[in-house]
Design a protein around this motif. Structure first.
Motif, PDB file in Angstrom:
ATOM      1  N   LYS A 107      19.487  10.044   0.869  1.00 36.07           N
ATOM      2  CA  LYS A 107      19.171   9.831  -0.539  1.00 36.07           C
ATOM      3  C   LYS A 107      18.502   8.470  -0.738  1.00 36.07           C
ATOM      4  O   LYS A 107      18.856   7.492  -0.077  1.00 36.07           O
ATOM      5  CB  LYS A 107      20.428   9.944  -1.395  1.00 36.07           C
ATOM      6  N   LYS A 108      17.569   8.435  -1.679  1.00 34.63           N
ATOM      7  CA  LYS A 108      16.824   7.209  -1.955  1.00 34.63           C
ATOM      8  C   LYS A 108      17.657   6.268  -2.806  1.00 34.63           C
ATOM      9  O   LYS A 108      18.173   6.634  -3.852  1.00 34.63           O
ATOM     10  CB  LYS A 108      15.518   7.541  -2.677  1.00 34.63           C
ATOM     11  N   VAL A 109      17.771   5.027  -2.338  1.00 35.20           N
ATOM     12  CA  VAL A 109      18.509   4.010  -3.073  1.00 35.20           C
ATOM     13  C   VAL A 109      17.583   2.912  -3.595  1.00 35.20           C
ATOM     14  O   VAL A 109      17.951   2.137  -4.476  1.00 35.20           O
ATOM     15  CB  VAL A 109      19.637   3.425  -2.197  1.00 35.20           C
ATOM     16  N   GLY A 110      16.360   2.862  -3.069  1.00 31.82           N
ATOM     17  CA  GLY A 110      15.438   1.823  -3.516  1.00 31.82           C
ATOM     18  C   GLY A 110      14.016   2.094  -3.062  1.00 31.82           C
ATOM     19  O   GLY A 110      13.744   3.009  -2.287  1.00 31.82           O
ATOM     20  N   GLY A 111      13.112   1.278  -3.574  1.00 26.85           N
ATOM     21  CA  GLY A 111      11.709   1.401  -3.210  1.00 26.85           C
ATOM     22  C   GLY A 111      11.020   0.048  -3.305  1.00 26.85           C
ATOM     23  O   GLY A 111      11.484  -0.864  -4.003  1.00 26.85           O
ATOM     24  N   ILE A 112       9.920  -0.073  -2.592  1.00 25.22           N
ATOM     25  CA  ILE A 112       9.188  -1.338  -2.503  1.00 25.22           C
ATOM     26  C   ILE A 112       7.719  -1.090  -2.812  1.00 25.22           C
ATOM     27  O   ILE A 112       7.138  -0.106  -2.344  1.00 25.22           O
ATOM     28  CB  ILE A 112       9.325  -1.943  -1.088  1.00 25.22           C
ATOM     29  N   LEU A 113       7.123  -1.975  -3.592  1.00 23.14           N
ATOM     30  CA  LEU A 113       5.682  -1.949  -3.850  1.00 23.14           C
ATOM     31  C   LEU A 113       5.140  -3.344  -3.601  1.00 23.14           C
ATOM     32  O   LEU A 113       5.510  -4.299  -4.292  1.00 23.14           O
ATOM     33  CB  LEU A 113       5.378  -1.515  -5.286  1.00 23.14           C
ATOM     34  N   ILE A 114       4.262  -3.470  -2.608  1.00 25.50           N
ATOM     35  CA  ILE A 114       3.691  -4.762  -2.231  1.00 25.50           C
ATOM     36  C   ILE A 114       2.219  -4.795  -2.590  1.00 25.50           C
ATOM     37  O   ILE A 114       1.467  -3.888  -2.239  1.00 25.50           O
ATOM     38  CB  ILE A 114       3.883  -5.021  -0.718  1.00 25.50           C
ATOM     39  N   GLU A 115       1.817  -5.852  -3.286  1.00 23.77           N
ATOM     40  CA  GLU A 115       0.413  -6.035  -3.652  1.00 23.77           C
ATOM     41  C   GLU A 115      -0.036  -7.407  -3.158  1.00 23.77           C
ATOM     42  O   GLU A 115       0.542  -8.435  -3.542  1.00 23.77           O
ATOM     43  CB  GLU A 115       0.235  -5.907  -5.159  1.00 23.77           C
ATOM     44  N   ASN A 116      -1.055  -7.417  -2.287  1.00 24.16           N
ATOM     45  CA  ASN A 116      -1.485  -8.639  -1.627  1.00 24.16           C
ATOM     46  C   ASN A 116      -2.826  -9.135  -2.166  1.00 24.16           C
ATOM     47  O   ASN A 116      -3.690  -8.342  -2.538  1.00 24.16           O
ATOM     48  CB  ASN A 116      -1.613  -8.413  -0.124  1.00 24.16           C
ATOM     49  N   VAL A 117      -2.983 -10.449  -2.181  1.00 28.67           N
ATOM     50  CA  VAL A 117      -4.259 -11.085  -2.501  1.00 28.67           C
ATOM     51  C   VAL A 117      -4.764 -11.734  -1.222  1.00 28.67           C
ATOM     52  O   VAL A 117      -4.215 -12.736  -0.756  1.00 28.67           O
ATOM     53  CB  VAL A 117      -4.094 -12.142  -3.616  1.00 28.67           C
ATOM     54  N   LEU A 118      -5.792 -11.118  -0.629  1.00 31.60           N
ATOM     55  CA  LEU A 118      -6.295 -11.585   0.660  1.00 31.60           C
ATOM     56  C   LEU A 118      -7.034 -12.907   0.501  1.00 31.60           C
ATOM     57  O   LEU A 118      -7.706 -13.149  -0.499  1.00 31.60           O
ATOM     58  CB  LEU A 118      -7.217 -10.534   1.268  1.00 31.60           C
ATOM     59  N   LYS A 119      -6.929 -13.756   1.511  1.00 37.09           N
ATOM     60  CA  LYS A 119      -7.544 -15.076   1.438  1.00 37.09           C
ATOM     61  C   LYS A 119      -8.608 -15.249   2.521  1.00 37.09           C
ATOM     62  O   LYS A 119      -9.740 -14.821   2.363  1.00 37.09           O
ATOM     63  CB  LYS A 119      -6.460 -16.148   1.534  1.00 37.09           C
ATOM     64  N   ASN A 120      -8.230 -15.792   3.643  1.00 40.86           N
ATOM     65  CA  ASN A 120      -9.219 -16.173   4.663  1.00 40.86           C
ATOM     66  C   ASN A 120      -9.228 -15.269   5.890  1.00 40.86           C
ATOM     67  O   ASN A 120      -9.821 -15.604   6.901  1.00 40.86           O
ATOM     68  CB  ASN A 120      -8.965 -17.609   5.102  1.00 40.86           C
ATOM     69  N   GLY A 121      -8.575 -14.134   5.800  1.00 40.20           N
ATOM     70  CA  GLY A 121      -8.525 -13.227   6.945  1.00 40.20           C
ATOM     71  C   GLY A 121      -7.307 -13.411   7.823  1.00 40.20           C
ATOM     72  O   GLY A 121      -6.932 -12.522   8.575  1.00 40.20           O
ATOM     73  N   GLU A 122      -6.675 -14.567   7.739  1.00 42.12           N
ATOM     74  CA  GLU A 122      -5.507 -14.849   8.566  1.00 42.12           C
ATOM     75  C   GLU A 122      -4.226 -15.037   7.751  1.00 42.12           C
ATOM     76  O   GLU A 122      -3.150 -15.212   8.312  1.00 42.12           O
ATOM     77  CB  GLU A 122      -5.756 -16.107   9.413  1.00 42.12           C
ATOM     78  N   SER A 123      -4.345 -15.022   6.417  1.00 42.12           N
ATOM     79  CA  SER A 123      -3.161 -15.162   5.572  1.00 42.12           C
ATOM     80  C   SER A 123      -3.447 -14.560   4.209  1.00 42.12           C
ATOM     81  O   SER A 123      -4.600 -14.259   3.873  1.00 42.12           O
ATOM     82  CB  SER A 123      -2.765 -16.636   5.425  1.00 42.12           C
ATOM     83  N   PHE A 124      -2.404 -14.392   3.406  1.00 43.39           N
ATOM     84  CA  PHE A 124      -2.565 -13.837   2.064  1.00 43.39           C
ATOM     85  C   PHE A 124      -1.376 -14.242   1.205  1.00 43.39           C
ATOM     86  O   PHE A 124      -0.322 -14.644   1.714  1.00 43.39           O
ATOM     87  CB  PHE A 124      -2.703 -12.307   2.103  1.00 43.39           C
ATOM     88  N   ASP A 125      -1.548 -14.143  -0.101  1.00 41.34           N
ATOM     89  CA  ASP A 125      -0.438 -14.267  -1.040  1.00 41.34           C
ATOM     90  C   ASP A 125       0.027 -12.868  -1.401  1.00 41.34           C
ATOM     91  O   ASP A 125      -0.777 -11.929  -1.467  1.00 41.34           O
ATOM     92  CB  ASP A 125      -0.863 -15.018  -2.299  1.00 41.34           C
ATOM     93  N   SER A 126       1.301 -12.719  -1.658  1.00 39.54           N
ATOM     94  CA  SER A 126       1.866 -11.388  -1.849  1.00 39.54           C
ATOM     95  C   SER A 126       2.793 -11.350  -3.056  1.00 39.54           C
ATOM     96  O   SER A 126       3.593 -12.273  -3.261  1.00 39.54           O
ATOM     97  CB  SER A 126       2.650 -10.969  -0.596  1.00 39.54           C
TER      98      SER A 126
END
Length: 243
Positions: A107-126
């Motif tokens: 049974k499902k107890v939770g869920g996750i939605l991740i939205e990222n803002v890409l930066k320089n190809g090697e890192s991002f804000d999330s």
């Protein structure tokens, strides 16, 4: 960590994204809503939560040091953080249903939605959005859902649980450069229905049997079909049929 408490909002993810554009926020700033009127899951699916009884929050994570080609690495880090908090509260048989549902038994107890803002190809804000069923016990119209209270008969503090999850995410965030192999192994250990025969339905309503082999680094579900061939599926291209 800074916690912003809201009585009601359409989406904590949307609110936090807009706020981060308007002002400089501390890393791991949290937005918690008592009611989320337009909560979203993966690919726009709706997240339904009873007012005041569950945890719906988003957290801003800055400068995640993962390359754009391996974005799914961050998904598994967040999912494992949630899982470990649930295990600390003695929730039994927890697993991760690809791509980002948190399960207790079947049974499902939770869920996750991740939205990222890409930066320089090697890192991002999330912006990481998490919905977790805490104290709701009526799931009459959601037979495949459950909550922590339904499982343990205990009440849970919304804000304490949010802080606990974010601290665990931060802990894993600090380990990214040396622990991704460990994280991937753990993710596959906890992957819902891995290595078990299972019925599936594709986007054209075709049903077939297969066995989940794992998830690729770009986030595709790897399934072995009845003829022993291997097929890879993106999100929303396939759904699992189970009881």
């Amino acid at each position: 960590m800074q916690i912003i408490k809201l009585s009601a909002i359409d989406s904590t993810n949307d609110y936090l994204k807009q706020l981060s554009r308007e002002k400089k926020l501390d890393n791991f700033t949290i937005v918690v809503a008592n009611e989320q009127t337009k909560g979203r899951g993966q690919m726009g699916s709706k997240w339904v939560s009873e007012v005041g009884k569950n945890l719906t929050f988003s957290v801003l994570v800055k400068n995640v040091m993962i390359s754009n080609e391996k974005l799914f690495d961050w998904n598994i880090v967040v999912a494992l953080a949630v899982l470990e908090v649930l295990e600390r509260h003695e929730i039994q048989k927890v697993s991760i249903k690809w791509p980002n549902d948190i399960m207790a038994d079947s049974k499902k107890v939770g869920g996750i939605l991740i939205e990222n803002v890409l930066k320089n190809g090697e890192s991002f804000d999330s912006v990481v959005g998490i919905g977790l069923n805490l104290n709701q016990t009526n799931f009459e119209d959601l037979p495949k859902a459950t909550s922590l209270k339904s499982l343990t008969n205990k009440n849970y503090d919304i804000f304490e649980t949010a802080e606990e999850i974010v601290k665990k995410i931060e802990e894993k965030y600090q380990q990214l450069d040396k622990s991704m192999t460990v994280f991937w192994n753990k993710y596959h250990e906890k992957l819902f229905k891995i290595d078990k025969p299972l019925a599936f339905e594709d986007s054209k309503n075709n049903r077939f049997m297969g066995i989940i082999q794992g998830v690729t680094h770009d986030g595709k579900l790897q399934v072995m079909l009845e003829d022993d061939s291997i097929t890879f599926f993106n999100i929303k291209e396939i759904q699992m049929l189970y009881k």
